[in-house]
Write an enzyme that holds these catalytic residues in place. Structure first.
Site, PDB file in Angstrom:
ATOM      1  N   TYR A   1      -1.272  -2.597   1.167  1.00  0.00           N
ATOM      2  CA  TYR A   1       0.141  -2.256   1.416  1.00  0.00           C
ATOM      3  C   TYR A   1       0.848  -3.459   2.048  1.00  0.00           C
ATOM      4  CZ  TYR A   1       3.973  -0.415   4.278  1.00  0.00           C
ATOM      5  OH  TYR A   1       5.183  -0.240   4.908  1.00  0.00           O
TER       6      TYR A   1
ATOM      7  N   LYS B   1       4.057  -5.843   0.801  1.00  0.00           N
ATOM      8  CA  LYS B   1       5.268  -6.151   1.573  1.00  0.00           C
ATOM      9  C   LYS B   1       5.473  -7.669   1.650  1.00  0.00           C
ATOM     10  CE  LYS B   1       6.786  -2.224   1.999  1.00  0.00           C
ATOM     11  NZ  LYS B   1       8.160  -1.849   1.620  1.00  0.00           N
TER      12      LYS B   1
HETATM   13  N1  LIG Z   1       8.629   4.303   8.781  1.00  0.00           N
HETATM   14  C1  LIG Z   1       8.193   3.160   9.289  1.00  0.00           C
HETATM   15  O1  LIG Z   1       7.866   3.080  10.497  1.00  0.00           O
HETATM   16  C2  LIG Z   1       8.107   1.932   8.444  1.00  0.00           C
HETATM   17  C3  LIG Z   1       8.571   1.882   7.138  1.00  0.00           C
HETATM   18  N2  LIG Z   1       8.507   0.711   6.427  1.00  0.00           N
HETATM   19  C4  LIG Z   1       9.023   0.624   5.073  1.00  0.00           C
HETATM   20  O2  LIG Z   1      10.292   1.245   5.015  1.00  0.00           O
HETATM   21  C5  LIG Z   1      10.473   1.865   3.748  1.00  0.00           C
HETATM   22  C6  LIG Z   1      10.827   3.331   3.953  1.00  0.00           C
HETATM   23  O3  LIG Z   1       9.745   3.932   4.645  1.00  0.00           O
HETATM   24  P1  LIG Z   1       9.818   5.440   5.122  1.00  0.00           P
HETATM   25  O4  LIG Z   1      11.226   5.902   5.118  1.00  0.00           O
HETATM   26  O5  LIG Z   1       9.010   5.555   6.341  1.00  0.00           O
HETATM   27  O6  LIG Z   1       9.017   6.131   3.947  1.00  0.00           O
HETATM   28  P2  LIG Z   1       9.322   7.526   3.246  1.00  0.00           P
HETATM   29  O7  LIG Z   1       8.144   7.841   2.406  1.00  0.00           O
HETATM   30  O8  LIG Z   1       9.790   8.515   4.262  1.00  0.00           O
HETATM   31  O9  LIG Z   1      10.557   7.129   2.319  1.00  0.00           O
HETATM   32  C7  LIG Z   1      10.405   6.345   1.181  1.00  0.00           C
HETATM   33  C8  LIG Z   1      11.315   6.926   0.112  1.00  0.00           C
HETATM   34  O10 LIG Z   1      11.212   6.104  -1.046  1.00  0.00           O
HETATM   35  C9  LIG Z   1      11.131   6.938  -2.180  1.00  0.00           C
HETATM   36  N3  LIG Z   1      10.392   6.215  -3.209  1.00  0.00           N
HETATM   37  C10 LIG Z   1       9.111   5.793  -3.171  1.00  0.00           C
HETATM   38  N4  LIG Z   1       8.787   5.161  -4.305  1.00  0.00           N
HETATM   39  C11 LIG Z   1       9.910   5.176  -5.078  1.00  0.00           C
HETATM   40  C12 LIG Z   1      10.205   4.684  -6.360  1.00  0.00           C
HETATM   41  N5  LIG Z   1       9.276   4.068  -7.116  1.00  0.00           N
HETATM   42  N6  LIG Z   1      11.457   4.863  -6.850  1.00  0.00           N
HETATM   43  C13 LIG Z   1      12.405   5.509  -6.115  1.00  0.00           C
HETATM   44  N7  LIG Z   1      12.163   6.024  -4.892  1.00  0.00           N
HETATM   45  C14 LIG Z   1      10.933   5.852  -4.385  1.00  0.00           C
HETATM   46  C15 LIG Z   1      10.409   8.194  -1.733  1.00  0.00           C
HETATM   47  O11 LIG Z   1      10.739   9.302  -2.560  1.00  0.00           O
HETATM   48  C16 LIG Z   1      10.908   8.346  -0.293  1.00  0.00           C
HETATM   49  O12 LIG Z   1      12.040   9.206  -0.218  1.00  0.00           O
HETATM   50  C17 LIG Z   1       9.185   1.668   2.974  1.00  0.00           C
HETATM   51  O13 LIG Z   1       9.356   0.598   2.073  1.00  0.00           O
HETATM   52  C18 LIG Z   1       8.166   1.328   4.041  1.00  0.00           C
HETATM   53  O14 LIG Z   1       7.163   0.504   3.528  1.00  0.00           O
HETATM   54  C19 LIG Z   1       7.980  -0.423   6.973  1.00  0.00           C
HETATM   55  C20 LIG Z   1       7.460  -0.412   8.238  1.00  0.00           C
HETATM   56  C21 LIG Z   1       7.496   0.751   9.078  1.00  0.00           C
HETATM   57  O1  LIG Z   2       4.618  -0.018   7.548  1.00  0.00           O
HETATM   58  C1  LIG Z   2       4.439   1.003   8.186  1.00  0.00           C
HETATM   59  O2  LIG Z   2       4.168   0.895   9.509  1.00  0.00           O
HETATM   60  C2  LIG Z   2       4.341   2.033  10.379  1.00  0.00           C
HETATM   61  C3  LIG Z   2       3.637   1.718  11.684  1.00  0.00           C
HETATM   62  O3  LIG Z   2       2.300   1.397  11.413  1.00  0.00           O
HETATM   63  P1  LIG Z   2       1.084   2.104  12.166  1.00  0.00           P
HETATM   64  O4  LIG Z   2      -0.100   1.264  11.806  1.00  0.00           O
HETATM   65  O5  LIG Z   2       1.414   2.087  13.621  1.00  0.00           O
HETATM   66  O6  LIG Z   2       1.016   3.514  11.655  1.00  0.00           O
HETATM   67  C4  LIG Z   2       3.809   3.284   9.716  1.00  0.00           C
HETATM   68  O7  LIG Z   2       3.994   4.403  10.557  1.00  0.00           O
HETATM   69  C5  LIG Z   2       4.587   3.465   8.415  1.00  0.00           C
HETATM   70  O8  LIG Z   2       4.166   4.637   7.735  1.00  0.00           O
HETATM   71  C6  LIG Z   2       4.313   2.289   7.515  1.00  0.00           C
HETATM   72  O9  LIG Z   2       5.150   2.382   6.379  1.00  0.00           O
END
Ligand SMILES: NC(=O)C1=CN([C@@H]2O[C@H](COP(=O)(O)OP(=O)(O)OC[C@H]3O[C@@H](n4cnc5c(N)ncnc54)[C@H](O)[C@@H]3O)[C@@H](O)[C@H]2O)C=CC1
Ligand SMILES: O=C1O[C@H](COP(=O)(O)O)[C@@H](O)[C@H](O)[C@H]1O
Length: 253
Positions: free
Chosen positions: A146, A150
């Site tokens: 993953y 990124k």
């Molecule tokens: N939540 C966190 O703490 C962190 C999130 N991220 C990144 O932020 C972004 C959003 O993460 P979250 O909101 O936590 O995840 P999430 O799973 O809650 O939201 C991701 C959204 O993207 C949509 N999605 C996934 N693949 C898709 C595709 N091929 N086409 C269209 N829509 C698609 C899903 O339906 C979902 O609604 C991700 O790229 C994740 O890697 C990065 C670091 C930390």
């Molecule tokens: O990139 C992401 O990082 C957060 C935080 O990482 P973690 O190792 O503390 O869980 C994670 O919650 C999130 O799902 C992921 O997309």
């Protein structure tokens, strides 16, 4: 100044954080492969980011893009991160260039640099009195596939900036947790990103003037091993939250 913004992955957690503070600030076009389960601002496009035609259509007329869509699981397999995180991100950048969009803010992750957290450095680096800092100038050291995906998204952004002059901000998001920092999790507290700081940071990414940037997306935590100085200097990021102001789910300062 951005007026119309395409938000991919709008139905997810980061999208919710962004929209919770910025719903009225822009003309939104929201895109997600899952339809919304609640009322959201603007127009909603149900599409997969690997669908080039659909993304091209969604991009028309946009000033800026906040690209969040992807598989966020740290254990996500290659069969998922390759299409959803790498190819999908390429499709978004390509469509942005074709449509004449100015700026793309890309949701990268702490997992792009997970292997800086070596046995020698941890757990001390998660603590307030440790001065180890990553500042965004270091090479990626992904902790999993993953994280590799990124880092690839960051590199694609570098290419689209250098080749096509697209402004790209890669935000290595820490740990977005609603309401209060993660509980009993030192590492998570060191990289906590509150909902309001998340919204503010992505707003700065689509408002500020820059070329290509990699910044860390965390709140102003006393514990930290990611520097937020670059985000402050270049983007004008002014975080309001700090995990040290919390004891569990209780605010103490
Ligand atoms: N939540 C966190 O703490 C962190 C999130 N991220 C990144 O932020 C972004 C959003 O993460 P979250 O909101 O936590 O995840 P999430 O799973 O809650 O939201 C991701 C959204 O993207 C949509 N999605 C996934 N693949 C898709 C595709 N091929 N086409 C269209 N829509 C698609 C899903 O339906 C979902 O609604 C991700 O790229 C994740 O890697 C990065 C670091 C930390
Ligand atoms: O990139 C992401 O990082 C957060 C935080 O990482 P973690 O190792 O503390 O869980 C994670 O919650 C999130 O799902 C992921 O997309």
């Amino acid at each position: 100044m951005a007026q119309s913004v395409l938000l991919t992955g709008a139905a997810g957690r980061v999208g919710t954080a962004v929209l919770s503070d910025l719903a009225d600030e822009y003309e939104w076009r929201l895109l997600d492969r899952d339809p919304p389960t609640e009322d959201l601002p603007g127009e909603f496009v149900v599409a997969d980011i690997t669908d080039e035609d659909a993304v091209r259509e969604a991009m028309a007329g946009m000033d800026a893009v906040i690209h969040l869509a992807g598989d966020p699981r740290k254990e996500a397999p290659w069969s998922s991160v390759l299409p959803n995180n790498i190819d999908g991100t390429r499709v978004v950048y390509e469509a942005a260039v074709e449509a004449g969009v100015d700026t793309v803010a890309f949701a990268s992750s702490n997992h792009a640099v997970g292997h800086y957290e070596t046995d020698e450095r941890t757990p001390e680096m998660y603590r307030e009195d440790d001065d180890f800092r990553l500042d965004g100038t270091e090479l990626p050291r992904p902790g999993n596939l993953y994280g590799v995906s990124k880092a690839a998204g960051e590199l694609l952004g570098r290419y689209y900036h250098d080749e096509h002059d697209l402004s790209v901000a890669c935000v290595r998001i820490g740990n977005l947790t609603k309401g209060h920092p993660p509980i009993d999790y030192e590492r998570g507290q060191a990289m906590w990103l509150s909902y309001r700081d998340c919204a503010h940071l992505f707003q700065r990414c689509i408002e500020a003037d820059y070329g290509y940037e990699i910044v860390y997306g965390i709140s102003d935590n006393d514990r930290k091993y990611y520097s937020i100085e670059r985000a402050r200097e270049v983007l004008g990021y002014e975080p309001q939250d700090n995990s040290a102001e919390w004891n569990g789910d209780e605010r103490i300062a």
